[in-house]
Motif scaffolding. Structure first.
Motif, PDB file in Angstrom:
ATOM      1  N   GLY A   6       0.809  -1.200   0.000  1.00 31.57           N
ATOM      2  CA  GLY A   6       0.000   0.000   0.000  1.00 31.57           C
ATOM      3  C   GLY A   6       0.849   1.259   0.000  1.00 31.57           C
ATOM      4  O   GLY A   6       1.997   1.267  -0.453  1.00 31.57           O
ATOM      5  N   LEU A   7       0.292   2.341   0.535  1.00 33.21           N
ATOM      6  CA  LEU A   7       1.000   3.611   0.592  1.00 33.21           C
ATOM      7  C   LEU A   7       1.996   3.613   1.751  1.00 33.21           C
ATOM      8  O   LEU A   7       1.673   3.198   2.861  1.00 33.21           O
ATOM      9  CB  LEU A   7       0.006   4.759   0.779  1.00 33.21           C
ATOM     10  N   ARG A   8       3.216   4.099   1.470  1.00 36.84           N
ATOM     11  CA  ARG A   8       4.249   4.191   2.505  1.00 36.84           C
ATOM     12  C   ARG A   8       4.981   5.524   2.352  1.00 36.84           C
ATOM     13  O   ARG A   8       4.988   6.132   1.273  1.00 36.84           O
ATOM     14  CB  ARG A   8       5.252   3.031   2.387  1.00 36.84           C
ATOM     15  N   SER A   9       5.605   5.938   3.435  1.00 40.19           N
ATOM     16  CA  SER A   9       6.396   7.169   3.403  1.00 40.19           C
ATOM     17  C   SER A   9       7.826   6.866   3.821  1.00 40.19           C
ATOM     18  O   SER A   9       8.081   5.946   4.598  1.00 40.19           O
ATOM     19  CB  SER A   9       5.790   8.226   4.338  1.00 40.19           C
ATOM     20  N   PHE A  10       8.767   7.651   3.267  1.00 39.88           N
ATOM     21  CA  PHE A  10      10.184   7.537   3.601  1.00 39.88           C
ATOM     22  C   PHE A  10      10.692   8.926   3.975  1.00 39.88           C
ATOM     23  O   PHE A  10      10.274   9.933   3.382  1.00 39.88           O
ATOM     24  CB  PHE A  10      10.987   6.995   2.408  1.00 39.88           C
ATOM     25  N   ASN A  59      -7.994  -0.390  -0.492  1.00 38.36           N
ATOM     26  CA  ASN A  59      -7.098  -0.146  -1.606  1.00 38.36           C
ATOM     27  C   ASN A  59      -6.910   1.360  -1.758  1.00 38.36           C
ATOM     28  O   ASN A  59      -7.717   2.035  -2.396  1.00 38.36           O
ATOM     29  CB  ASN A  59      -7.680  -0.757  -2.888  1.00 38.36           C
ATOM     30  N   GLU A  60      -5.873   1.904  -1.137  1.00 37.05           N
ATOM     31  CA  GLU A  60      -5.531   3.315  -1.273  1.00 37.05           C
ATOM     32  C   GLU A  60      -4.359   3.413  -2.248  1.00 37.05           C
ATOM     33  O   GLU A  60      -3.261   2.946  -1.944  1.00 37.05           O
ATOM     34  CB  GLU A  60      -5.165   3.928   0.076  1.00 37.05           C
ATOM     35  N   THR A  61      -4.604   4.004  -3.410  1.00 37.92           N
ATOM     36  CA  THR A  61      -3.630   3.927  -4.497  1.00 37.92           C
ATOM     37  C   THR A  61      -2.842   5.206  -4.720  1.00 37.92           C
ATOM     38  O   THR A  61      -1.806   5.178  -5.382  1.00 37.92           O
ATOM     39  CB  THR A  61      -4.340   3.562  -5.806  1.00 37.92           C
ATOM     40  N   SER A  62      -3.326   6.333  -4.226  1.00 41.58           N
ATOM     41  CA  SER A  62      -2.608   7.584  -4.475  1.00 41.58           C
ATOM     42  C   SER A  62      -2.888   8.563  -3.345  1.00 41.58           C
ATOM     43  O   SER A  62      -3.907   8.478  -2.662  1.00 41.58           O
ATOM     44  CB  SER A  62      -3.043   8.209  -5.814  1.00 41.58           C
ATOM     45  N   VAL A  63      -1.962   9.507  -3.139  1.00 35.82           N
ATOM     46  CA  VAL A  63      -2.145  10.572  -2.151  1.00 35.82           C
ATOM     47  C   VAL A  63      -1.455  11.829  -2.666  1.00 35.82           C
ATOM     48  O   VAL A  63      -0.415  11.749  -3.342  1.00 35.82           O
ATOM     49  CB  VAL A  63      -1.593  10.160  -0.762  1.00 35.82           C
ATOM     50  N   HIS A  64      -2.047  12.972  -2.377  1.00 36.26           N
ATOM     51  CA  HIS A  64      -1.448  14.264  -2.729  1.00 36.26           C
ATOM     52  C   HIS A  64      -1.461  15.134  -1.484  1.00 36.26           C
ATOM     53  O   HIS A  64      -2.511  15.341  -0.869  1.00 36.26           O
ATOM     54  CB  HIS A  64      -2.237  14.944  -3.847  1.00 36.26           C
ATOM     55  N   ILE A  65      -0.284  15.643  -1.099  1.00 36.04           N
ATOM     56  CA  ILE A  65      -0.157  16.541   0.048  1.00 36.04           C
ATOM     57  C   ILE A  65      -0.144  17.972  -0.484  1.00 36.04           C
ATOM     58  O   ILE A  65       0.652  18.305  -1.371  1.00 36.04           O
ATOM     59  CB  ILE A  65       1.133  16.268   0.845  1.00 36.04           C
ATOM     60  N   THR A  66      -1.019  18.812   0.041  1.00 31.87           N
ATOM     61  CA  THR A  66      -1.089  20.189  -0.450  1.00 31.87           C
ATOM     62  C   THR A  66       0.184  20.948  -0.108  1.00 31.87           C
ATOM     63  O   THR A  66       0.974  20.548   0.755  1.00 31.87           O
ATOM     64  CB  THR A  66      -2.302  20.927   0.140  1.00 31.87           C
ATOM     65  N   SER A  86      -7.094   8.540  -2.655  1.00 31.38           N
ATOM     66  CA  SER A  86      -8.133   7.674  -3.215  1.00 31.38           C
ATOM     67  C   SER A  86      -8.239   6.406  -2.384  1.00 31.38           C
ATOM     68  O   SER A  86      -7.242   5.908  -1.858  1.00 31.38           O
ATOM     69  CB  SER A  86      -7.824   7.331  -4.674  1.00 31.38           C
ATOM     70  N   SER A  87      -9.453   5.877  -2.287  1.00 33.77           N
ATOM     71  CA  SER A  87      -9.669   4.658  -1.516  1.00 33.77           C
ATOM     72  C   SER A  87     -10.977   4.012  -1.954  1.00 33.77           C
ATOM     73  O   SER A  87     -11.931   4.701  -2.340  1.00 33.77           O
ATOM     74  CB  SER A  87      -9.734   4.979  -0.022  1.00 33.77           C
ATOM     75  N   ASP A  88     -11.012   2.673  -1.886  1.00 34.73           N
ATOM     76  CA  ASP A  88     -12.254   1.955  -2.153  1.00 34.73           C
ATOM     77  C   ASP A  88     -12.872   1.433  -0.855  1.00 34.73           C
ATOM     78  O   ASP A  88     -13.618   0.464  -0.858  1.00 34.73           O
ATOM     79  CB  ASP A  88     -12.032   0.811  -3.143  1.00 34.73           C
ATOM     80  N   TYR A 109     -19.027   6.018  -2.868  1.00 32.27           N
ATOM     81  CA  TYR A 109     -20.045   6.078  -3.919  1.00 32.27           C
ATOM     82  C   TYR A 109     -19.867   4.983  -4.959  1.00 32.27           C
ATOM     83  O   TYR A 109     -20.721   4.797  -5.815  1.00 32.27           O
ATOM     84  CB  TYR A 109     -20.013   7.457  -4.594  1.00 32.27           C
ATOM     85  N   GLY A 110     -18.741   4.274  -4.904  1.00 30.94           N
ATOM     86  CA  GLY A 110     -18.498   3.187  -5.850  1.00 30.94           C
ATOM     87  C   GLY A 110     -17.080   3.218  -6.368  1.00 30.94           C
ATOM     88  O   GLY A 110     -16.538   4.286  -6.667  1.00 30.94           O
ATOM     89  N   GLY A 111     -16.440   2.055  -6.472  1.00 26.75           N
ATOM     90  CA  GLY A 111     -15.069   2.008  -6.952  1.00 26.75           C
ATOM     91  C   GLY A 111     -14.153   2.804  -6.049  1.00 26.75           C
ATOM     92  O   GLY A 111     -14.339   2.871  -4.824  1.00 26.75           O
ATOM     93  N   LEU A 112     -13.144   3.444  -6.632  1.00 27.43           N
ATOM     94  CA  LEU A 112     -12.273   4.345  -5.881  1.00 27.43           C
ATOM     95  C   LEU A 112     -12.947   5.704  -5.723  1.00 27.43           C
ATOM     96  O   LEU A 112     -13.472   6.255  -6.695  1.00 27.43           O
ATOM     97  CB  LEU A 112     -10.939   4.526  -6.599  1.00 27.43           C
TER      98      LEU A 112
END
Length: 430
Positions: free
Chosen positions: A262-266, A288-295, A304-306, A311-314
């Motif tokens: 999944g999502l990890r940080s370094f 299933n979290e596939t992407s992240v954006h930090i402002t 994103s997450s399912d 509402y459906g899907g991601l």
């Protein structure tokens, strides 16, 4: 593999009832089976068809296409080879070639392969021939009727995508789209462009499909040109198989995604990326979290997450970081942004309060399209498709804007690229 007599009867179209009716003696029956089976077998002296089918079964469509072409050189009317060559071209994102093959199959046998109509429609759809595609999609709906309602709804969505495509193509062009070329792209997969260093450095993920590990690569801009990329991190380290997702605004955290982790940080320490750890709850919640954006301020994370309750899907969610470094409960961005389909790859321009994201819903012309929505008085305004030629009937996603807002970058698997998925630059028209 050995066949029982009953199996041979079935292959030859003969049943025990036929045997009893005609009272064939064993020797005569054996001779009949040999004759019938021989007539059913097509000559294949160099095993081209077998090799083609084997490659096709392994989803190696490039190799399959080569062998099917050889079959058709000798047997121009071989519908099976022509049909599978068309499907191979579809999978290889060559809709023009796919259309020629599938149209020929449809001309000779409109019901061949059962779905040749919708396959031909898909080729036309991907080739921007929306009006012709709609005719075949509608024909598929009429022939299916209520027998498979879910399937009919899928085809209806394809019709809506064609209508959206026609409307978007009728609007003035919004930008020029340029492939970044061999310095960045290859015959394989390149995606998720990330700009750093005052837009002079480009990080992205390369993937030698279908079995090679994902690899983070880096390119630097010198005198206005991107130089040949190189490996950003050694393939032997803990980030092997990770794809880049984003980098924190201060450049001190690297965020990656791997299917198994999944999502990890370094963290950055003395020029190295260390201390890998999973994203904290609620940004990571056994879904299933596939992407992240930090402002830019580091205060908000859009991801994103399912997870259940969407509402459906991601779906796209947002979480706020507190002064102590913890995160608030995730908030779904709501029905104005999310649809029953997938929404992914958020990017926020804090200055203009604009959210960019990719979606398979809304008025996409096919696959993922890139959309935008502006925050006004605490609410997201109407979602807008960013238009053609940024979007296509293919997958267009991972939008990232430069600091001057004069250009942007994204990934697309549209035809005429260098590989399966390429990185493109958007030059906005003034």
């Amino acid at each position: 593999m050995k066949y029982s007599p009953s199996t041979w009867w079935s292959v030859a179209g003969i049943t025990p009832k036929h045997i009893k009716r005609y009272s064939l003696k064993p020797a005569a029956l054996f001779l009949l089976i040999v004759i019938v089976c021989s007539s059913m077998t097509m000559p294949d002296p160099d095993n081209s068809m077998r090799r083609a089918d084997k490659a096709y079964a392994k989803a190696d469509f490039a190799e399959a296409a080569e062998w099917y072409q050889k079959v058709l050189e000798k047997e121009p009317e071989n519908l099976q080879a022509m049909y599978r060559l068309g499907i191979s071209y579809l999978e290889m994102r060559e809709p023009r070639k796919a259309k020629l093959c599938l149209a020929k199959v449809f001309e000779l046998d409109p019901r061949f392969g059962e779905k040749v109509i919708v396959n031909l429609a898909e080729a036309l759809h991907q080739n921007y021939e929306f009006e012709e595609a709609k005719k075949f999609y509608q024909q598929e709906i009429y022939s299916t009727g209520r027998a498979d309602w879910n399937y009919v709804e899928v085809i209806r969505k394809r019709l809506e995508e064609c209508n959206a495509g026609q409307a978007l193509l009728a609007q003035p062009s919004v930008a020029q789209v340029v492939n970044l070329g061999a310095a960045i792209n290859s015959k394989e997969v390149e995606f998720v462009p990330i700009l750093t260093g005052n837009d002079s450095t480009l990080l992205f993920t390369a993937h030698e499909a279908p079995e090679g590990p994902e690899q983070i690569r880096i390119s630097r801009k010198v005198k206005g040109e991107w130089k040949a990329s190189k490996e950003f991190l050694p393939a032997t380290n803990t980030k092997m198989g990770h794809s880049i997702v984003t980098i924190s605004p201060n450049g001190n955290q690297l965020y990656t995604y791997a299917a198994a982790e999944g999502l990890r940080s370094f963290d950055q320490a003395k020029g190295a990326w260390v201390n890998p750890k999973p994203m904290p709850i609620p940004l990571s919640q056994l879904a299933n979290e596939t992407s992240v954006h930090i402002t830019e301020s580091g205060e908000f994370a859009f991801f994103s997450s399912d997870r259940p309750g969407g509402y459906g899907g991601l779906d796209l969610y947002v979480s706020q970081r507190f002064p102590d470094g913890t995160w608030s409960a995730a908030i779904n961005l709501g029905a104005s942004i999310n649809t029953p389909y997938d929404e992914d790859a958020a990017f926020v321009d804090a200055t203009t309060k604009t959210l960019y994201f990719s979606s398979r819903g809304h008025n996409t012309m096919g696959g993922y399209d890139i959309f935008k929505a502006v925050m006004l008085d605490g609410a997201w305004q109407q979602v807008q498709n960013v238009g053609f030629p940024i979007n296509s009937p293919h997958d267009d996603l991972y939008f990232t804007l430069d600091r001057n807002r004069q250009s942007a970058y994204f990934s697309s698997d549209r035809p005429d690229g260098m590989g399966a998925l390429d990185i493109y630059q958007i030059l906005f028209l003034k």
